[in-house]
Design a protein around this motif. Structure first.
Motif, short mmCIF file in Angstrom:
data_model
loop_
_atom_site.label_atom_id
_atom_site.label_comp_id
_atom_site.label_asym_id
_atom_site.label_seq_id
_atom_site.Cartn_x
_atom_site.Cartn_y
_atom_site.Cartn_z
N ALA A 43 0.85 -1.20 0.00
CA ALA A 43 0.00 0.00 0.00
C ALA A 43 0.88 1.24 0.00
O ALA A 43 1.81 1.35 0.80
N PRO A 44 0.58 2.21 -0.89
CA PRO A 44 1.38 3.44 -0.90
C PRO A 44 1.07 4.28 0.33
O PRO A 44 -0.06 4.31 0.81
N CYS A 45 2.10 4.95 0.86
CA CYS A 45 1.89 5.84 2.00
C CYS A 45 3.09 6.78 2.06
O CYS A 45 4.24 6.33 2.07
N ASN A 46 2.81 8.09 2.07
CA ASN A 46 3.90 9.07 2.15
C ASN A 46 4.27 9.28 3.62
O ASN A 46 3.51 9.88 4.38
N LEU A 47 5.45 8.76 4.00
CA LEU A 47 5.89 8.93 5.39
C LEU A 47 6.36 10.36 5.62
O LEU A 47 6.88 11.01 4.71
N PRO A 48 6.21 10.86 6.86
CA PRO A 48 6.74 12.20 7.18
C PRO A 48 8.24 12.23 6.96
O PRO A 48 8.93 11.21 7.13
N SER A 49 8.76 13.40 6.61
CA SER A 49 10.19 13.53 6.29
C SER A 49 11.07 13.12 7.47
O SER A 49 12.15 12.56 7.29
N GLU A 50 10.59 13.39 8.72
CA GLU A 50 11.39 13.03 9.91
C GLU A 50 11.60 11.51 9.98
O GLU A 50 12.66 11.04 10.42
N ILE A 51 10.57 10.77 9.58
CA ILE A 51 10.64 9.29 9.64
C ILE A 51 11.41 8.75 8.44
O ILE A 51 12.19 7.80 8.54
N LEU A 52 11.23 9.40 7.30
CA LEU A 52 11.83 8.93 6.06
C LEU A 52 13.35 8.84 6.17
O LEU A 52 13.97 7.89 5.68
N LYS A 54 -9.97 15.41 1.60
CA LYS A 54 -9.26 15.30 0.33
C LYS A 54 -7.80 15.73 0.47
O LYS A 54 -6.91 15.14 -0.14
N GLU A 55 -7.57 16.77 1.28
CA GLU A 55 -6.19 17.23 1.49
C GLU A 55 -5.36 16.16 2.20
O GLU A 55 -4.19 15.91 1.85
N ILE A 56 -5.98 15.52 3.20
CA ILE A 56 -5.27 14.44 3.92
C ILE A 56 -4.98 13.28 2.98
O ILE A 56 -3.87 12.73 2.96
N GLU A 57 -5.96 12.91 2.15
CA GLU A 57 -5.81 11.81 1.21
C GLU A 57 -4.69 12.09 0.23
O GLU A 57 -3.85 11.22 -0.06
N LEU A 58 -4.63 13.36 -0.25
CA LEU A 58 -3.61 13.76 -1.22
C LEU A 58 -2.22 13.75 -0.60
O LEU A 58 -1.24 13.30 -1.21
N ALA A 59 -2.13 14.23 0.65
CA ALA A 59 -0.83 14.34 1.31
C ALA A 59 -0.26 12.99 1.71
O ALA A 59 0.95 12.76 1.64
N ALA A 87 -8.21 4.69 0.44
CA ALA A 87 -9.44 5.28 0.98
C ALA A 87 -10.07 4.48 2.13
O ALA A 87 -10.42 5.05 3.17
N PRO A 88 -10.25 3.15 2.01
CA PRO A 88 -10.90 2.42 3.12
C PRO A 88 -10.10 2.54 4.42
O PRO A 88 -10.67 2.75 5.49
N ASP A 89 -8.74 2.42 4.32
CA ASP A 89 -7.90 2.53 5.51
C ASP A 89 -7.93 3.94 6.07
O ASP A 89 -7.98 4.14 7.29
#
Length: 734
Positions: free
Chosen positions: A509-518, A582-587, A592-594
């Motif tokens: 599943a795609p997920c953009n991790l925060p830069s601090e974690i990345l 929508k902003e949260i989903e984009l970021a 969507a279900p998760d």
């Protein structure tokens, strides 16, 4: 050493002739006849038995044995006819007493007469093939007394009347009854059987036929069985007290036939009190009584077994197909276990642990548990619930007990591979979230599964535990290599490295991790790939957790335990006060279900709502907006925010799991076909299907249609070929 010559002795007759008085025999017999009369008249005390014996001895010696014997018969017959008159004259209850008294007198007289005529008994009787004195006395008593026209029918009716009175509760003289029936037995088994036992059994059959009909009309099943049991015990007691022991099986057969065998079907199906009601209401005493009575008659136990099996299957069918009960998988399985425990107790307590009943119970459970194709999933969910929290604080013995019960249900499953799929998923979640109550309990269940299904079934499950241990060692090595670094403000990372083949396959599943974690993730990747060559790392963000330090209004500080997805959402609010769905989903790019489930758990769960949702409702819509709840407070510093999850699979997930199971079965079916054909070389279609089913039924029941498709596939790949003459025959190609 000299041997003496044997001498032969010979007794010779007197040289002179012995003259015998011509009236000797008559005189001697008169003396003996008088003695017999005196014995019967109770005047034997004045007799010289030595003199009488000598007289009888001399008569036999002088060849007058026949006269002595016939005289004895005549004299005894006369006395017995006199006794017969006395017995016939006895009225009412005195009849048996008089008969018993005269029988005693006759026996005493017979004993004395036998002693006097002992020499005749030993010599004359065997040589002339006569009946011995004692037996003669019994035969004469039988013919002149018992078989007397006026006594015979009266005796039988008197005995049967007394037994009837005893059956209706009156007290009778059992000692007198015992003496009379023993007299009949002493006269010979045929006398006892023909003159008493046969009419006794006929009258008894008639009595119990009428009584059973009365009872069954006015009693419920439990009461009827108690009465039948009491009657049976009474008859056995009666035999014990005053009848011949050989009568017991005959009279018990009569009671069993009339009171049980003739009413079996009506008893087990009796409305409001039959077998089903007893099973439902746990009436152990009644069930035990029914079992013990029915086992005495042909087809008795099979009748109980059939009714119990029908009831069990019907109850079980309702249990596994009722939509209301399918909403809670844990309750569903618990009900199954309760039902099994209930009937196990009945079989142990009431049915003496009868193996045939245990087999019937097992076959019934196997029948209805497989009517619901979600049973494997539900059993796995039950295990998951117990190993997460249900067995917390429970003793080791009780944990083993619960696991044994789960294994018992597992054995009934036909689709064990489906259970394996779900169990693997649930075990993975428990291990990764650290939610298991005991590693020992987890390993114990795996050992049980291994014992039941073999190493292949559990090898991947054991691999999951190995990965967990390896991950700990890897993290220690990682932090040891980072200890010299100055990075003090870097988030602490705990990574579980999972071997792809051992763990359930998860979609990436795609997920953009925060830069601090990345940043720290990339550091770990570099370390791991540097120490292990030829490996790839893929982050499974949907399976992780995180601890966040959060400060709310009025400087309220808390530590939030959240999922990786929830962490990604919450860290967006470090740089924004308000964000739309929508902003949260984009970021974050969380599916969507998760995303909806995460937002629900962050904003809609009372006491855990760290976010505000606008507008406030339970469901998440695309135009909803979210902001940090500054008024959030909790009495705990550490707050765990769970994810709202559907405990059961959704319909698409269910279909996907089923599809994966079907795919996994294909190579197993093919391997079985190849194994069979390799050893048999040539085999027809039906036999291949039967053999494959037999080999694989310990894991699942293969569908004959699927087997046919796998055979076609193997023919295409040239593992097999069809016989040119008979298309139903297959040949193995080496």
């Amino acid at each position: 050493m000299s041997t003496q010559k044997k001498r032969n002795f010979k007794i010779e007759a007197f040289k002179h002739r012995v003259e015998v008085d011509p009236k000797y025999a008559e005189k001697t017999w008169k003396i003996l006849e008088h003695a017999i009369h005196e014995i019967y008249n109770h005047n034997a005390s004045g007799l010289s038995f030595e003199e009488l014996y000598r007289n009888a001895y001399n008569m036999v010696l002088h060849k007058y044995g026949e006269k002595l014997y016939s005289g004895l018969v005549t004299t005894m017959t006369w006395h017995l006819k006199e006794m017969s008159k006395s017995i016939e004259a006895a009225q009412g209850g005195f009849f048996l007493e008089e008969l018993n008294r005269k029988w005693g007198d006759h026996n005493k007289a017979l004993q004395m007469i036998r002693d006097i005529l002992m020499y005749m008994d030993r010599t004359f009787v065997p040589s002339s093939h006569k009946t011995p004195v004692h037996e003669l006395g019994l035969n004469l008593w039988r013919d002149n007394i018992i078989h007397s026209s006026k006594i015979q029918t009266r005796l039988v009716s008197t005995l049967l009347d007394l037994i009837q009175k005893e059956r209706t509760g009156e007290v009778i003289n059992r000692g007198l009854m015992r003496n009379v029936t023993k007299m009949l037995m002493d006269l010979g088994s045929s006398v006892y059987e023909n003159d008493f036992e046969k009419p006794f059994l006929e009258v008894s059959a008639s009595f119990y036929s009428c009584e059973s009909q009365q009872f069954i009309e006015c009693c419920d099943c439990g009461e009827y069985l108690m009465k039948a049991e009491r009657r049976l015990n009474e008859e056995m007691e009666r035999v014990n007290q005053y009848l011949d022991a050989k009568t017991e099986p005959k009279i018990t057969f009569v009671v069993e036939k009339e009171m049980i065998a003739n009413h079996m079907q009506r008893l087990v199906h009796m409305e409001n009190s039959g077998l089903v009601n007893m099973l439902v209401d746990d009436k152990y005493d009644d069930l035990s009584r029914m079992y013990n009575l029915f086992r005495r008659v042909p087809e008795g136990l099979s009748t109980i077994r059939e009714v119990m099996t029908c009831h069990l299957r019907e109850t079980g069918k309702q249990l596994v197909t009722d939509p209301d009960r399918l909403r809670d998988p844990v309750d569903f399985v618990q009900r199954l276990l309760n039902e099994k425990d209930k009937h196990d107790t009945i079989i142990t307590t009431a049915f003496t642990n009868d193996k045939t009943f245990q087999n019937a119970l097992n076959s019934s459970f196997e029948y209805f548990i497989n009517l619901n194709n979600r049973s494997p999933e539900f059993i796995s969910l039950y295990v998951d619930d117990k190993l997460r929290r249900g067995l917390k604080g429970v003793s080791e013995e009780d944990v083993e007990n619960v696991l044994d019960k789960v294994m018992m249900l597992f054995r009934y499953l036909q689709e064990k591979d489906v259970f394996e799929k779900y169990y693997k998923q649930h075990l993975a979640k428990r291990l990764l979230s650290g939610k298991t109550i005991s590693d020992d309990a987890e390993r114990s269940l795996i050992v049980k599964l291994k014992t039941e299904c073999g190493y292949q079934f559990t090898s991947k499950l054991e691999g999951m535990f190995t990965d967990m241990k390896t991950s700990q060692d890897t993290m220690q090595g990682f932090y040891a290599s980072q200890s010299a670094s100055d990075a003090t403000d870097v988030p602490t990372l705990a990574v579980q490295i999972l071997t792809t083949g051992s763990w359930p396959t998860q979609p990436i599943a795609p997920c953009n991790l925060p830069s601090e974690i990345l940043g720290v993730c990339e550091t770990f990747r570099a370390y791991y790939l540097g120490t292990h060559t030829g490996r790839r790392l893929t982050w499974q963000t949907n399976m992780g957790t995180a601890d966040l330090k959060a400060t709310f209004g009025k400087n309220q500080k808390h530590e939030l335990n959240v999922s990786t997805y929830q962490m990604c959402i919450l860290m967006l609010f470090n740089s924004s006060d308000r964000l739309t769905y929508k902003e949260i989903e984009l970021a974050t790019e969380i599916p969507a279900p998760d995303l909806k489930r995460c937002l629900q758990s962050l904003a809609c769960v009372k006491g855990k709502n760290v976010l505000w949702k606008d507008p406030m409702s339970k469901d998440i819509a695309h135009d909803d907006a979210f902001s940090v709840n500054d008024n959030f407070s909790s009495k705990f510093f550490k707050v765990k925010i769970g994810t709202v999850v559907a405990q059961k699979e959704t319909e698409p997930e269910k279909q996907e799991t089923r599809q994966r199971v079907e795919e996994d079965r294909k190579p197993q079916i093919e391997a079985a076909i190849v194994r069979i054909m390799k050893s048999r070389r040539v085999l027809d279609h039906n036999n291949i299907v039967a053999e494959v089913t037999k080999q694989l039924q310990s894991r699942f029941l293969p569908n004959p249609v699927v087997i046919k498709k796998r055979i076609e596939s193997l023919i295409e790949r040239e593992f097999l070929e069809r016989d040119k003459a008979d298309r139903k025959l297959y040949r193995y190609l080496a």
